[in-house]
Design an enzyme around this catalytic site. Structure first.
Site, PDB file in Angstrom:
ATOM      1  N   VAL A 134       0.832  -1.208   0.000  1.00 11.65           N
ATOM      2  CA  VAL A 134       0.000   0.000   0.000  1.00 11.65           C
ATOM      3  C   VAL A 134       0.869   1.261   0.000  1.00 11.65           C
ATOM      4  CG1 VAL A 134      -1.831   1.264   1.182  1.00 11.65           C
ATOM      5  CG2 VAL A 134      -1.879  -1.225   1.152  1.00 11.65           C
TER       6      VAL A 134
ATOM      7  N   GLU B   4     -10.581   5.980   4.661  1.00 10.21           N
ATOM      8  CA  GLU B   4     -11.333   5.492   3.503  1.00 10.21           C
ATOM      9  C   GLU B   4     -10.827   4.136   3.007  1.00 10.21           C
ATOM     10  OE1 GLU B   4     -14.144   7.115   1.602  1.00 10.21           O
ATOM     11  OE2 GLU B   4     -14.045   4.959   1.285  1.00 10.21           O
TER      12      GLU B   4
ATOM     13  N   VAL C 239     -11.991   0.149   4.231  1.00 10.29           N
ATOM     14  CA  VAL C 239     -13.110  -0.696   3.802  1.00 10.29           C
ATOM     15  C   VAL C 239     -13.223  -0.685   2.288  1.00 10.29           C
ATOM     16  CG1 VAL C 239     -15.588  -1.127   3.983  1.00 10.29           C
ATOM     17  CG2 VAL C 239     -14.369  -0.129   5.924  1.00 10.29           C
TER      18      VAL C 239
ATOM     19  N   ILE D 102     -13.006   1.545  -3.374  1.00  9.18           N
ATOM     20  CA  ILE D 102     -14.393   2.061  -3.474  1.00  9.18           C
ATOM     21  C   ILE D 102     -14.582   3.151  -2.414  1.00  9.18           C
ATOM     22  CG2 ILE D 102     -16.847   1.485  -3.376  1.00  9.18           C
ATOM     23  CD1 ILE D 102     -16.091  -1.455  -3.753  1.00  9.18           C
TER      24      ILE D 102
ATOM     25  N   GLY E 122      -0.914 -10.542  -3.123  1.00 11.33           N
ATOM     26  CA  GLY E 122      -0.924  -9.455  -2.122  1.00 11.33           C
ATOM     27  C   GLY E 122      -2.323  -9.066  -1.675  1.00 11.33           C
TER      28      GLY E 122
ATOM     29  N   ASP F 176     -11.661 -10.269   8.859  1.00 11.00           N
ATOM     30  CA  ASP F 176     -11.379  -9.029   8.121  1.00 11.00           C
ATOM     31  C   ASP F 176     -12.697  -8.358   7.700  1.00 11.00           C
ATOM     32  OD1 ASP F 176      -9.489  -7.294   6.424  1.00 11.00           O
ATOM     33  OD2 ASP F 176     -10.865  -8.107   4.923  1.00 11.00           O
TER      34      ASP F 176
ATOM     35  N   LYS G 166     -14.435  -4.628   8.824  1.00 14.71           N
ATOM     36  CA  LYS G 166     -14.972  -3.631   7.881  1.00 14.71           C
ATOM     37  C   LYS G 166     -16.461  -3.387   8.152  1.00 14.71           C
ATOM     38  CE  LYS G 166     -11.561  -5.061   4.435  1.00 14.71           C
ATOM     39  NZ  LYS G 166     -11.274  -6.045   3.386  1.00 14.71           N
TER      40      LYS G 166
ATOM     41  N   GLY H 265      -5.315  -4.384  -3.298  1.00 11.62           N
ATOM     42  CA  GLY H 265      -4.282  -4.140  -4.305  1.00 11.62           C
ATOM     43  C   GLY H 265      -3.643  -2.777  -4.092  1.00 11.62           C
TER      44      GLY H 265
HETATM   45  N1  HSE Z   1      -7.343  -9.025   2.720  1.00 10.78           N
HETATM   46  C1  HSE Z   1      -8.199  -7.990   2.305  1.00 10.78           C
HETATM   47  C2  HSE Z   1      -9.123  -8.520   1.224  1.00 10.78           C
HETATM   48  C3  HSE Z   1      -7.394  -6.827   1.784  1.00 10.78           C
HETATM   49  O1  HSE Z   1      -8.852  -9.598   0.677  1.00 10.78           O
HETATM   50  O2  HSE Z   1     -10.128  -7.903   0.936  1.00 10.78           O
HETATM   51  C4  HSE Z   1      -8.164  -5.574   1.623  1.00 10.78           C
HETATM   52  O3  HSE Z   1      -8.706  -5.131   2.828  1.00 10.78           O
END
Ligand code: HSE
Length: 436
Positions: free
Chosen positions: A14, A129, A132, A136, A187, A201, A205, A302
């Site tokens: 990132v 931003e 999540v 987007i 990645g 994860d 979010k 990404g």
């Molecule tokens: N590991 C997360 C995904 C990365 O696959 O959406 C982005 O938050």
């Protein structure tokens, strides 16, 4: 006007993407922000490592505190991830009067209440931003674009890795672990990939989105999560036969009793646009009382999609750097003294429809017993299919769709059905939402 100086903590996927996009689009970005934005300092664990970005002209250090304590730096980008070091660094940076932009969803979901309180006290902004749905602009859409609405519910594909795995399994019959390994190389996956496949994860979010949508504190610990590792090929195929796709959704819904916060595999009608969101792409469907349904789609992970979101926050900070803190958009969309204490419901209080797959003995009266149990729990059957006996066996797969019911009733019914001597093994249960 003087350029704004930015310090980047973390030069991985990132951080590298942010430096690249800020460099490539410098002119266009400063036309929007009103000032030049310069990355003057960056920290990384290993300074000799090969990177995706050119670091010429950036002062590098292994010690993030050097950057946080530098009085020349206006904005700190926290892109190192994790919740311990990142939290300490952010709190110190806020203490030092820096504005913060972070992509760290776990940190915001777990410690956001504390971080925002400290930021408000110090009159600085903490924007997130990129936390999540990658590129987007869903935070901005909910926090600002939909502020005239009562948000009724939202449902999102908010983990790209999980969606990539489900898509590859369905389209190419690929193996779960092989696709996960590919997502790691690309990645997309978290450092601990169980965060992706077990819904943690997505839960981080969802806690953030729900807070912005309903004006409630961040409450990740109350999100119900179920992963995708038990989804079988058979369920994917039966769902398709019935006109549904299985997606790993994060759902937040406001009911009269409270807020449902849940992440789980979900059957959704294949005609819905969101059912056709494939691969690493993310999408969030938000239902507002005035606007109706709105759908936001794009790359959820990404380097550059995430950089796009990080930079949009940097531009927002630059635009209001000299403004009065009281007139900024609140961190969690609602004014701090107007946060609601509406409860988050337990998983047993969730109301949803279900797909059930059971293996039953092929003899008279078996289905009657199953339907009697469902009826005793006030569960109405929407569709029922009995398949041919499996080759060489005397048992048959039975697939049922139910109408909406209370999860507590379904849990009890499943225990009773599994206890029947005519039912083999455990029942496969997947929640179903029409998203209408
Ligand atoms: N590991 C997360 C995904 C990365 O696959 O959406 C982005 O938050």
């Amino acid at each position: 006007m003087k350029p704004v100086k930015v310090g980047v903590l973390g030069l991985g996927t990132v951080g590298g993407g942010v430096v690249n996009v800020l460099t490539r689009n410098a002119k266009e970005i400063s036309r929007r922000a009103g000032r030049k934005i310069l990355v003057t300092h960056a920290s990384a664990r290993n300074l000799t490592q090969e990177r995706i970005c050119d670091t010429q002209g950036i002062e590098l250090t292994t010690n993030s505190l050097d950057i946080i304590n530098d009085p020349e730096i206006d904005i700190i980008l926290e892109l190192i991830g994790g919740t311990t070091l990142a939290k300490n660094l952010i709190l110190q940076a806020i203490e030092n009067g820096k504005h913060i932009v972070t992509a760290n969803k776990a940190l915001i979901a777990l410690h956001g209440n504390e971080i925002f309180a400290k930021a408000s006290e110090k009159g600085v902004m903490v924007l997130f931003e990129a936390a999540v749905a990658g590129g987007i602009p869903i935070i901005k859409a909910i926090r600002e674009g939909l502020s005239g609405n009562q948000i009724e519910w939202l449902a999102g594909i908010i983990n790209g890795t999980g969606n990539f795995i489900l898509t590859e399994m369905r389209d190419k019959g690929r193996d779960f672990s092989e696709v996960l390994a590919e997502a790691q190389v690309l990645g997309y996956a978290e450092a601990d990939p169980t965060f992706d496949v077990e819904g943690i994860d997505a839960g981080h979010k969802l806690a953030i989105l729900a807070s912005l949508a309903f004006g409630i504190p961040l409450q990740f610990e109350k999100v119900f999560t179920e992963g995708i590792s038990n989804i079988s090929r058979a369920d994917v195929e039966y769902a398709e036969e019935l006109g549904y796709r299985i997606k790993h959704l994060g759902i937040a819904r406001k009911t009269e009793q409270g807020i449902e916060l849940r992440v789980h595999p979900t059957l959704i009608p294949e005609r819905r646009l969101i059912a056709n969101v494939d691969g690493v792409m993310n999408a969030v469907l938000v239902q507002g009382d005035a606007v109706g349904p709105t759908l936001y789609y794009g790359a959820g992970a990404g380097a550059e999609p995430t950089a796009s979101a990080v930079i949009s926050d940097v531009v927002d900070v630059v635009r209001v750097l000299t403004g009065d803190p009281e007139h900024r958009v609140p961190h969690l969309a609602f004014q701090e003294d107007a946060i609601s204490d509406i409860p988050v419901l337990t998983s047993e209080q969730i109301q949803t429809a279900y797909y059930l797959r059971l293996t039953a003995e092929d003899k008279p009266g078996v289905l009657a017993e199953v339907t009697r149990i469902l009826s005793n729990h006030n569960i109405s059957i929407e569709a029922l299919i009995q398949k041919e006996p499996l080759e060489g066996k005397t048992v048959v797969p039975v697939i049922m769709l139910t109408q909406t019911t209370l999860e507590k009733e379904m849990n009890a019914a499943i225990i009773e059905i599994e206890a029947l001597s005519t039912i083999t093994g455990s029942i496969s249960r997947i929640r179903l939402e029409t998203l209408g």
